[in-house]
Design a protein around this motif. Sequence first.
Motif, mmCIF file in Angstrom:
data_model
loop_
_atom_site.group_PDB
_atom_site.id
_atom_site.type_symbol
_atom_site.label_atom_id
_atom_site.label_comp_id
_atom_site.label_asym_id
_atom_site.label_seq_id
_atom_site.Cartn_x
_atom_site.Cartn_y
_atom_site.Cartn_z
ATOM 1 N N VAL A 40 0.817 -1.407 0.415
ATOM 2 C CA VAL A 40 -0.306 -0.198 -0.018
ATOM 3 C C VAL A 40 1.007 1.082 -0.200
ATOM 4 C CG1 VAL A 40 -1.956 0.693 0.833
ATOM 5 C CG2 VAL A 40 -1.757 -1.141 1.344
ATOM 6 N N THR A 41 0.556 2.190 -0.742
ATOM 7 C CA THR A 41 1.278 3.522 -1.262
ATOM 8 C C THR A 41 1.142 4.167 0.390
ATOM 9 O OG1 THR A 41 1.979 2.876 -2.929
ATOM 10 C CG2 THR A 41 2.549 5.774 -2.261
ATOM 11 N N VAL A 42 1.742 4.962 0.634
ATOM 12 C CA VAL A 42 2.349 5.719 1.742
ATOM 13 C C VAL A 42 2.406 7.304 1.207
ATOM 14 C CG1 VAL A 42 2.980 6.816 4.088
ATOM 15 C CG2 VAL A 42 2.455 4.300 3.537
ATOM 16 N N LEU A 43 3.342 6.946 0.246
ATOM 17 C CA LEU A 43 4.143 8.638 -0.316
ATOM 18 C C LEU A 43 4.661 8.289 -2.009
ATOM 19 C CD1 LEU A 43 3.544 11.469 -0.933
ATOM 20 C CD2 LEU A 43 5.877 11.282 1.166
ATOM 21 N N HIS A 44 4.466 8.356 -2.775
ATOM 22 C CA HIS A 44 5.583 8.308 -4.033
ATOM 23 C C HIS A 44 4.921 9.712 -4.813
ATOM 24 C CE1 HIS A 44 5.493 7.063 -8.033
ATOM 25 N NE2 HIS A 44 6.239 6.760 -7.587
ATOM 26 N N PRO A 45 5.761 9.738 -5.892
ATOM 27 C CA PRO A 45 7.497 9.972 -5.178
ATOM 28 C C PRO A 45 7.219 10.882 -3.988
ATOM 29 C CG PRO A 45 6.916 11.493 -7.630
ATOM 30 C CD PRO A 45 5.752 11.073 -6.584
ATOM 31 N N VAL A 46 8.873 9.898 -3.105
ATOM 32 C CA VAL A 46 9.658 11.043 -2.649
ATOM 33 C C VAL A 46 11.042 11.263 -2.777
ATOM 34 C CG1 VAL A 46 10.707 10.454 -0.108
ATOM 35 C CG2 VAL A 46 8.486 9.316 -1.085
ATOM 36 N N ARG A 47 11.675 12.425 -2.377
ATOM 37 C CA ARG A 47 13.147 12.473 -2.851
ATOM 38 C C ARG A 47 14.026 11.522 -3.807
ATOM 39 N NH1 ARG A 47 13.594 16.139 2.008
ATOM 40 N NH2 ARG A 47 12.165 17.227 1.698
ATOM 41 N N ALA A 48 13.951 11.929 -4.750
ATOM 42 C CA ALA A 48 15.225 11.158 -5.468
ATOM 43 C C ALA A 48 16.531 10.574 -5.306
ATOM 44 C CB ALA A 48 15.543 11.196 -6.874
ATOM 45 N N VAL A 49 17.058 11.699 -3.704
ATOM 46 C CA VAL A 49 17.819 10.830 -2.961
ATOM 47 C C VAL A 49 17.446 11.043 -1.524
ATOM 48 C CG1 VAL A 49 20.591 11.568 -2.576
ATOM 49 C CG2 VAL A 49 19.491 11.911 -4.178
ATOM 50 N N VAL A 50 17.482 10.380 -1.254
ATOM 51 C CA VAL A 50 17.331 9.643 0.365
ATOM 52 C C VAL A 50 18.414 10.255 1.751
ATOM 53 C CG1 VAL A 50 15.724 8.895 2.271
ATOM 54 C CG2 VAL A 50 15.242 8.488 -0.312
ATOM 55 N N ASP A 51 19.051 10.740 1.918
ATOM 56 C CA ASP A 51 20.004 11.628 2.327
ATOM 57 C C ASP A 51 19.569 11.261 3.897
ATOM 58 O OD1 ASP A 51 18.084 14.083 3.026
ATOM 59 O OD2 ASP A 51 19.429 15.216 2.058
ATOM 60 N N VAL A 52 21.175 11.001 4.813
ATOM 61 C CA VAL A 52 20.803 11.799 5.750
ATOM 62 C C VAL A 52 19.218 12.253 6.680
ATOM 63 C CG1 VAL A 52 21.765 11.439 8.108
ATOM 64 C CG2 VAL A 52 22.744 11.103 6.565
ATOM 65 N N ALA A 53 19.364 13.562 6.383
ATOM 66 C CA ALA A 53 18.305 14.343 7.025
ATOM 67 C C ALA A 53 16.661 13.462 6.809
ATOM 68 C CB ALA A 53 18.167 16.087 6.677
ATOM 69 N N THR A 54 16.709 13.718 5.376
ATOM 70 C CA THR A 54 15.540 12.645 4.785
ATOM 71 C C THR A 54 14.892 11.301 5.450
ATOM 72 O OG1 THR A 54 15.641 14.140 3.398
ATOM 73 C CG2 THR A 54 13.896 11.491 3.232
ATOM 74 N N ALA A 55 16.164 11.013 6.068
ATOM 75 C CA ALA A 55 15.775 9.273 6.871
ATOM 76 C C ALA A 55 15.830 9.961 7.996
ATOM 77 C CB ALA A 55 17.221 8.685 6.395
ATOM 78 N N HIS A 56 16.084 10.520 8.053
ATOM 79 C CA HIS A 56 16.327 10.850 10.160
ATOM 80 C C HIS A 56 14.615 11.533 9.929
ATOM 81 C CE1 HIS A 56 17.230 11.875 13.813
ATOM 82 N NE2 HIS A 56 16.788 12.861 13.933
ATOM 83 N N THR A 57 13.918 11.941 9.620
ATOM 84 C CA THR A 57 12.821 12.622 9.463
ATOM 85 C C THR A 57 11.927 11.143 9.291
ATOM 86 O OG1 THR A 57 12.914 14.968 8.396
ATOM 87 C CG2 THR A 57 10.745 14.368 8.457
ATOM 88 N N VAL A 58 11.653 10.762 8.708
ATOM 89 C CA VAL A 58 11.107 9.871 7.927
ATOM 90 C C VAL A 58 10.656 8.940 9.699
ATOM 91 C CG1 VAL A 58 10.413 7.700 6.545
ATOM 92 C CG2 VAL A 58 11.005 9.038 5.868
ATOM 93 N N GLU A 59 12.137 8.596 9.959
ATOM 94 C CA GLU A 59 12.414 7.941 11.024
ATOM 95 C C GLU A 59 11.339 7.772 12.317
ATOM 96 O OE1 GLU A 59 16.024 5.531 14.061
ATOM 97 O OE2 GLU A 59 16.454 7.003 12.938
ATOM 98 N N ASN A 60 11.297 9.162 12.745
ATOM 99 C CA ASN A 60 11.103 10.485 13.603
ATOM 100 C C ASN A 60 9.579 10.172 13.401
ATOM 101 O OD1 ASN A 60 13.903 10.635 14.621
ATOM 102 N ND2 ASN A 60 13.704 12.266 13.710
ATOM 103 N N LEU A 61 8.683 10.248 12.342
ATOM 104 C CA LEU A 61 7.541 10.481 12.372
ATOM 105 C C LEU A 61 7.150 8.550 12.052
ATOM 106 C CD1 LEU A 61 7.888 12.701 8.686
ATOM 107 C CD2 LEU A 61 6.688 12.815 10.777
ATOM 108 N N ALA A 62 7.989 7.950 11.487
ATOM 109 C CA ALA A 62 7.755 6.390 11.712
ATOM 110 C C ALA A 62 7.450 6.016 13.036
ATOM 111 C CB ALA A 62 8.142 4.964 10.578
#
Length: 177
Positions: A40-62
């Motif tokens: 089940v898609t949550v968000l598409h598209p997400v950034r083409a480059v998932v950098d450390v800051a983006t990954a950290h944001t996803v981790e915190n929200l999850a």
Amino acid sequence: MVRIVTRSALVVLVAEAEPLVAHHRFLHDPVAARGVPAHVTVLHPVRAVVDVATAHTVENLAAEISSFRATFAAVGRCPGEVVYLAPEPLEHFEQMTLTFAEAFQDCPPYGGTIPDPHPHLTVGSRVNETTADFLERAMTAGLPISTHVERLTLLVEDDDGMWSVGTTWPLRGATNG
């Protein structure tokens, strides 16, 4: 060989659906043949480059989203002859999409082409009516499917158009495993 990510998506994988949907998805959902598992898609598209800051944001929200039980007990269809399994509770998936769309405002769901996305697990896309009728009957016979939603998964597309699992993040209350 270095693989370049061209697109990515945040999804909930639904491994429990694979025995029912895998063959049909491979034949009738073009992304399945490119490596995209039942989801089940949550968000598409997400950034083409998932950098450390983006990954950290996803981790915190999850980590703020509680894990939950989901059931797929109905087959749905939408224009363009898309056949899908409908998740319940729908509002949990809708809230996840809203949360991530608000956090990544530069990544509107489906590029902004679908203003109010409806969470679903695609079985067939752009099929004719006869195939849609067949898929609906075949899927209905195998339902319900139940899963415990415990992780958010980043799927990444490489420069060859193939998709794979990039990273996963646990939801709050998820078990290790």
